[in-house]
Design a protein around this motif. Structure first.
Motif, PDB file in Angstrom:
ATOM      1  N   ILE A  16     -78.337 -37.326  89.668  1.00 60.87           N
ATOM      2  CA  ILE A  16     -78.250 -36.379  88.563  1.00 60.87           C
ATOM      3  C   ILE A  16     -77.204 -36.909  87.589  1.00 60.87           C
ATOM      4  CG2 ILE A  16     -77.657 -34.022  87.891  1.00 60.87           C
ATOM      5  CD1 ILE A  16     -78.533 -33.147  90.722  1.00 60.87           C
ATOM      6  N   GLN A  17     -77.552 -36.964  86.331  1.00 64.47           N
ATOM      7  CA  GLN A  17     -76.631 -37.444  85.307  1.00 64.47           C
ATOM      8  C   GLN A  17     -75.497 -36.437  85.133  1.00 64.47           C
ATOM      9  OE1 GLN A  17     -78.434 -37.913  81.485  1.00 64.47           O
ATOM     10  NE2 GLN A  17     -76.494 -38.231  80.458  1.00 64.47           N
ATOM     11  N   ILE A  18     -74.264 -36.917  85.219  1.00 64.46           N
ATOM     12  CA  ILE A  18     -73.082 -36.078  85.023  1.00 64.46           C
ATOM     13  C   ILE A  18     -72.202 -36.763  83.992  1.00 64.46           C
ATOM     14  CG2 ILE A  18     -71.065 -35.029  86.115  1.00 64.46           C
ATOM     15  CD1 ILE A  18     -72.625 -35.285  88.775  1.00 64.46           C
ATOM     16  N   PRO A  19     -71.801 -36.087  82.928  1.00 66.36           N
ATOM     17  CA  PRO A  19     -72.116 -34.701  82.580  1.00 66.36           C
ATOM     18  C   PRO A  19     -73.590 -34.551  82.227  1.00 66.36           C
ATOM     19  CG  PRO A  19     -70.945 -35.722  80.765  1.00 66.36           C
ATOM     20  CD  PRO A  19     -70.983 -36.734  81.896  1.00 66.36           C
ATOM     21  N   LEU A  20     -74.063 -33.309  82.354  1.00 66.43           N
ATOM     22  CA  LEU A  20     -75.467 -33.037  82.067  1.00 66.43           C
ATOM     23  C   LEU A  20     -75.798 -33.390  80.625  1.00 66.43           C
ATOM     24  CD1 LEU A  20     -76.055 -29.569  83.751  1.00 66.43           C
ATOM     25  CD2 LEU A  20     -76.896 -31.785  84.503  1.00 66.43           C
ATOM     26  N   SER A  21     -76.954 -33.984  80.447  1.00 67.61           N
ATOM     27  CA  SER A  21     -77.428 -34.249  79.087  1.00 67.61           C
ATOM     28  C   SER A  21     -77.826 -32.915  78.463  1.00 67.61           C
ATOM     29  CB  SER A  21     -78.628 -35.188  79.125  1.00 67.61           C
ATOM     30  OG  SER A  21     -79.734 -34.537  79.737  1.00 67.61           O
ATOM     31  N   ASP A  22     -77.947 -32.894  77.144  1.00 68.24           N
ATOM     32  CA  ASP A  22     -78.384 -31.677  76.459  1.00 68.24           C
ATOM     33  C   ASP A  22     -79.765 -31.256  76.941  1.00 68.24           C
ATOM     34  OD1 ASP A  22     -76.022 -31.540  75.033  1.00 68.24           O
ATOM     35  OD2 ASP A  22     -76.847 -32.531  73.262  1.00 68.24           O
ATOM     36  N   ALA A  23     -80.642 -32.221  77.192  1.00 65.20           N
ATOM     37  CA  ALA A  23     -81.995 -31.912  77.663  1.00 65.20           C
ATOM     38  C   ALA A  23     -81.953 -31.263  79.049  1.00 65.20           C
ATOM     39  CB  ALA A  23     -82.842 -33.179  77.693  1.00 65.20           C
ATOM     40  N   ASP A  24     -81.131 -31.811  79.950  1.00 67.12           N
ATOM     41  CA  ASP A  24     -81.015 -31.226  81.290  1.00 67.12           C
ATOM     42  C   ASP A  24     -80.397 -29.832  81.220  1.00 67.12           C
ATOM     43  OD1 ASP A  24     -82.185 -33.324  82.628  1.00 67.12           O
ATOM     44  OD2 ASP A  24     -80.292 -34.288  83.154  1.00 67.12           O
ATOM     45  N   TRP A  25     -79.383 -29.671  80.384  1.00 62.43           N
ATOM     46  CA  TRP A  25     -78.740 -28.363  80.240  1.00 62.43           C
ATOM     47  C   TRP A  25     -79.754 -27.322  79.746  1.00 62.43           C
ATOM     48  CZ3 TRP A  25     -75.406 -25.206  81.915  1.00 62.43           C
ATOM     49  CH2 TRP A  25     -75.010 -24.090  81.183  1.00 62.43           C
ATOM     50  N   LEU A  26     -80.597 -27.688  78.791  1.00 58.53           N
ATOM     51  CA  LEU A  26     -81.612 -26.754  78.298  1.00 58.53           C
ATOM     52  C   LEU A  26     -82.583 -26.341  79.401  1.00 58.53           C
ATOM     53  CD1 LEU A  26     -82.415 -28.226  74.773  1.00 58.53           C
ATOM     54  CD2 LEU A  26     -81.232 -26.089  75.302  1.00 58.53           C
ATOM     55  N   ARG A  27     -82.854 -27.251  80.338  1.00 60.34           N
ATOM     56  CA  ARG A  27     -83.777 -26.942  81.434  1.00 60.34           C
ATOM     57  C   ARG A  27     -83.214 -25.939  82.422  1.00 60.34           C
ATOM     58  NH1 ARG A  27     -84.272 -32.530  83.508  1.00 60.34           N
ATOM     59  NH2 ARG A  27     -85.121 -31.562  85.349  1.00 60.34           N
ATOM     60  N   ILE A  28     -81.886 -25.887  82.565  1.00 60.03           N
ATOM     61  CA  ILE A  28     -81.322 -25.007  83.598  1.00 60.03           C
ATOM     62  C   ILE A  28     -80.423 -23.897  83.084  1.00 60.03           C
ATOM     63  CG2 ILE A  28     -81.497 -26.767  85.399  1.00 60.03           C
ATOM     64  CD1 ILE A  28     -78.462 -27.168  85.028  1.00 60.03           C
ATOM     65  N   LYS A  29     -80.098 -23.873  81.805  1.00 55.85           N
ATOM     66  CA  LYS A  29     -79.129 -22.888  81.337  1.00 55.85           C
ATOM     67  C   LYS A  29     -79.599 -21.449  81.503  1.00 55.85           C
ATOM     68  CE  LYS A  29     -79.931 -22.482  76.364  1.00 55.85           C
ATOM     69  NZ  LYS A  29     -79.314 -22.666  75.070  1.00 55.85           N
ATOM     70  N   GLN A  30     -80.914 -21.222  81.575  1.00 51.79           N
ATOM     71  CA  GLN A  30     -81.422 -19.872  81.761  1.00 51.79           C
ATOM     72  C   GLN A  30     -81.100 -19.342  83.163  1.00 51.79           C
ATOM     73  OE1 GLN A  30     -83.413 -22.542  81.571  1.00 51.79           O
ATOM     74  NE2 GLN A  30     -84.802 -22.454  83.321  1.00 51.79           N
TER      75      GLN A  30
END
Length: 124
Positions: A16-30
């Motif tokens: 898992i990319q750390i820090p989270l990419s903006d794309a990954d953050w959008l996938r899980i922020k909900q």
């Protein structure tokens, strides 16, 4: 020390990319409850950035390090650990890790990022 079988299992784990990419953050922020998100105009100490806390939790998961070894670039260890315990009880941590490991980001999938660790989680 890890035995050979355990090492082989760790090698199969997704990075898992750390820090989270903006794309990954959008996938899980909900997955993050509304009560965790910053509210403007509230008195008291400002809340920590939940994205940074999640990055810290994922770093622990990714590296297998103990909580007391969390780098100072993350929010305070106690803050991250308390959120980890709450989010684990609610199933948020498992869901987030599942989403991120199941469908890695484009940068990770193409191998342009190097993992920061390869150990299994010592999350508890």
């Amino acid at each position: 020390m890890l035995n050979e079988c355990h090492r082989n299992l760790l090698a199969l784990k997704s990075v898992i990319q750390i820090p989270l990419s903006d794309a990954d953050w959008l996938r899980i922020k909900q997955l993050i409850p509304e009560s965790e998100k910053p509210a403007s105009g509230r008195p008291g100490r400002p809340r920590r950035n939940v994205r940074e806390i999640l990055d810290a939790i994922l770093w622990i998961h990714q590296t297998g390090e103990k909580w007391h070894r969390l780098p100072s670039t993350f929010p305070p260890t106690q803050t991250c650990y308390v959120k980890y315990c709450a989010w684990r009880r609610e199933g948020i941590v498992q869901l987030a890790i599942g989403i991120l490991e199941r469908t890695p980001s484009v940068a990770t999938a193409h191998g342009s990022l190097t993992p920061r660790g390869s150990g299994r989680a010592a999350l508890e």
